[in-house]
Design a protein around this motif. Structure first.
Motif, PDB file in Angstrom:
ATOM      1  N   PRO A  54       0.797  -1.232   0.000  1.00 44.76           N
ATOM      2  CA  PRO A  54       0.000   0.000   0.000  1.00 44.76           C
ATOM      3  C   PRO A  54       0.829   1.281   0.000  1.00 44.76           C
ATOM      4  O   PRO A  54       1.741   1.437   0.817  1.00 44.76           O
ATOM      5  N   HIS A  55       0.489   2.151  -0.911  1.00 42.33           N
ATOM      6  CA  HIS A  55       1.237   3.405  -1.065  1.00 42.33           C
ATOM      7  C   HIS A  55       0.359   4.426  -1.781  1.00 42.33           C
ATOM      8  O   HIS A  55      -0.700   4.081  -2.303  1.00 42.33           O
ATOM      9  N   PHE A  56       0.815   5.663  -1.777  1.00 42.18           N
ATOM     10  CA  PHE A  56       0.195   6.709  -2.594  1.00 42.18           C
ATOM     11  C   PHE A  56       1.088   6.953  -3.789  1.00 42.18           C
ATOM     12  O   PHE A  56       2.318   6.894  -3.676  1.00 42.18           O
ATOM     13  N   ASP A  57       0.507   7.267  -4.915  1.00 44.82           N
ATOM     14  CA  ASP A  57       1.330   7.649  -6.064  1.00 44.82           C
ATOM     15  C   ASP A  57       1.788   9.100  -5.929  1.00 44.82           C
ATOM     16  O   ASP A  57       2.857   9.469  -6.411  1.00 44.82           O
ATOM     17  N   HIS A  58       0.953   9.923  -5.273  1.00 45.94           N
ATOM     18  CA  HIS A  58       1.318  11.338  -5.151  1.00 45.94           C
ATOM     19  C   HIS A  58       2.282  11.538  -3.986  1.00 45.94           C
ATOM     20  O   HIS A  58       2.386  10.674  -3.100  1.00 45.94           O
ATOM     21  N   ALA A  59       2.961  12.677  -4.013  1.00 39.96           N
ATOM     22  CA  ALA A  59       3.896  12.999  -2.939  1.00 39.96           C
ATOM     23  C   ALA A  59       3.111  13.398  -1.700  1.00 39.96           C
ATOM     24  O   ALA A  59       2.097  14.102  -1.790  1.00 39.96           O
ATOM     25  N   THR A  60       3.563  12.917  -0.542  1.00 42.31           N
ATOM     26  CA  THR A  60       2.894  13.311   0.695  1.00 42.31           C
ATOM     27  C   THR A  60       3.785  14.232   1.519  1.00 42.31           C
ATOM     28  O   THR A  60       3.421  14.642   2.605  1.00 42.31           O
TER      29      THR A  60
END
Ligand code: AKG
Ligand code: FE2
Length: 516
Positions: free
Chosen positions: A411-417
């Motif tokens: 699980p991850h986000f593609d956008h920068a956090t």
């Protein structure tokens, strides 16, 4: 890093074919050598069988003296065996640089443990080549291999040992149990290729049980070990220690120790992730939610008028759409061929840097629009279907990904956090949207799971999955947390097109409302 992409594993097949050819030649040379030795043996043996084995005949007497003075010397000192083995070693050295290293074996073993965990597979089944969920019946097998294959005692021993060396006694116990029972069956016969033995497996299994708190089982395994190897002082000391522990705390013997899977700290969402990898989740169907429908889309774009996009809305919050038949088989093959020579271990953003990580097991390559017309027309189609500006620097190059054994992207986000993310180096804002194309099918596993939104999308060859990563106000949409499930069987390829905020100002206007 052979294990991180199936493309490289396929290369390893070629390496082994070369070794096989070398071994075949060696076997031929050695059997010719043994054949000749047998001829000599038979010849001399026949002379000794003759009644009386007479030396009256001067020819026989001469031959006897000659044999003892010269023939036997040549037989015993023959260099042929060592020349043959030298030749075999030379063949081996020739491919040595292409051989997987220990890290690969470790990675492949961990991959099997990951598949065991994520798909709740029975290890007893796996050892026999059956992909069955723990406790399920045959009909529910997750994958039916075309070719029957089961693991050897030594195969299981190595997996158990990898877990053991990591201090992961949960997995070492399941795999070493299998190794022990297989080694017990074949006790007394030795395979040249084996590294482990029944004693090694008992030793490691006993210690794993001890570490897991099951002293009485550690004791009985250690006693079995001493039965085979009574002179081992270390194990004898362990037996005394375990006996003492059991006398001091007899209740410890009965306490049923529940083995826990080792905790993976970066993955709090693990339960949902695994659930979604096994099933498609609780996504409502179109019958229950009429806003989830299929349609032909032209977006008033001339490129789409004669070949509209076949859109299936999969989810509304976050908005996720699947475009079926987005590319052709030929285009998919072409894109994989273009990327194959450039594949490198995938990295993930870690603070300001990019790093490789266990939670992303794949190799990837970046393809510029200029490398081939197929990329140009793919870009044109993505732009037409999404209505977004994807000319550099408004989108990244196409990233082609090939997963490895048990390959996954947790699980991850593609956008920068984080503002410091390397994603901002392009100076075109954050990743506003993702278009991901499935370039292959898989035999089993490998779904794309949206953790918080609680649904997953199976791998559908040639389809493209589209979603917005950011809200209209520019904030990241937390509901887009997603993952590429471990590939249970097959060669999974995807291509990512990450589209950035800049350039889309009039195509996807901002809104102050945080939910938009
Ligand atoms: O392979 C998948 O299904 C997901 C891949 C993904 O999320 C990514 O590459 O960012
Ligand atoms: Fe992703």
């Amino acid at each position: 890093e052979t294990y991180t992409a199936l493309q490289s594993v396929r290369g390893a097949l070629g390496t082994e074919r070369a070794l096989l050819a070398g071994l075949a030649a060696y076997l031929q040379r050695e059997s010719r050598r043994l054949q000749d030795l047998r001829r000599f043996y038979n010849k001399v043996q026949a002379l000794h069988q003759e009644a009386g084995a007479s030396v009256v005949n001067p020819l026989l007497a001469y031959a006897l003296i000659k044999r003892l003075q010269s023939d036997w010397l040549n037989v015993v000192n023959s260099m042929e065996a060592s020349e043959n083995i030298q030749e075999l070693k030379k063949d081996y050295r020739q491919v040595e640089k292409d051989l997987p290293v220990f890290e690969d074996l470790e990675g492949a073993a961990r991959a099997l443990m990951r598949l065991q965990d994520v798909y709740a597979l029975s290890v007893k089944g796996l050892v026999k080549g059956v992909f069955r969920r723990d406790g399920a019946s045959g009909l529910a097998d997750l994958y039916h291999p075309g070719q029957q294959f089961s693991l050897s005692a030594d195969d299981c021993f190595h997996i158990g040992k990898v877990a053991y060396d990591m201090g992961d006694y949960y997995h070492s116990i399941t795999w070493l149990e299998e190794a022990v029972s297989l080694f017990r069956v074949s006790y007394g016969s030795w395979n040249t290729e084996d590294e482990g033995s029944l004693e090694d497996a008992l030793d490691h299994l006993a210690f794993s049980y001890f570490m897991a708190g099951n002293v009485s089982y550690a004791l009985s395994l250690s006693r079995e070990f001493l039965h085979y190897d009574p002179s081992n002082k270390r194990v004898a000391r362990n037996v005394l220690k375990y006996e003492k522990l059991l006398v001091e705390n007899p209740s410890g013997a009965e306490a049923e120790v529940v083995l826990q899977r080792p905790n993976v700290t970066h993955l709090q969402t693990r339960d949902t992730y695994e659930e979604l990898c096994q099933t498609l989740g609780s996504q409502p169907s179109q019958h229950r939610n009429p806003s989830l429908y299929c349609s032909y889309e032209t977006n008033d774009n001339p490129y789409l008028i004669f070949q509209p996009a076949k859109r299936e809305i999969v989810q509304l919050q976050p908005y996720v759409a699947l475009y079926h038949g987005f590319i052709s088989d030929d285009e998919a093959e072409k894109i994989k061929d273009l990327a194959a020579p450039w594949l490198q271990r995938s990295v993930v953003a870690s603070g300001e840097k990019q790093q490789k990580a266990e939670y992303r097991i794949s190799k990837s390559a970046w393809l510029k629009g200029t490398v081939d017309p197929v990329i140009v027309s793919l870009d044109r189609r993505i732009a037409a279907v999404t209505g977004l500006d994807i000319r550099p620097p408004y989108a990244e190059y196409l990233q082609v990904v090939n997963y490895g054994i048990g390959g996954q992207y947790e699980p991850h986000f593609d956008h920068a956090t984080s503002r410091k993310s390397p994603l901002y180096r392009m100076k075109s804002g954050n990743r506003i949207a993702t278009a991901m194309i499935y370039l292959s099918s898989v035999e089993a596993g490998g779904a794309t799971a949206f953790i918080y939104a609680n649904f997953s999308v199976p791998v559908i060859k040639n389809a493209a999955l589209f979603w917005w990563n950011l809200h209209r106000n520019g904030d990241g949409d937390g509901d887009t947390l997603h993952a590429g499930c471990p590939v249970l069987a097959g060669d999974k390829w995807v291509a990512n097109k990450w589209i950035h905020e800049h350039g889309q100002e009039f195509r996807r206007p901002c809104s102050a409302h945080p939910e938009d």
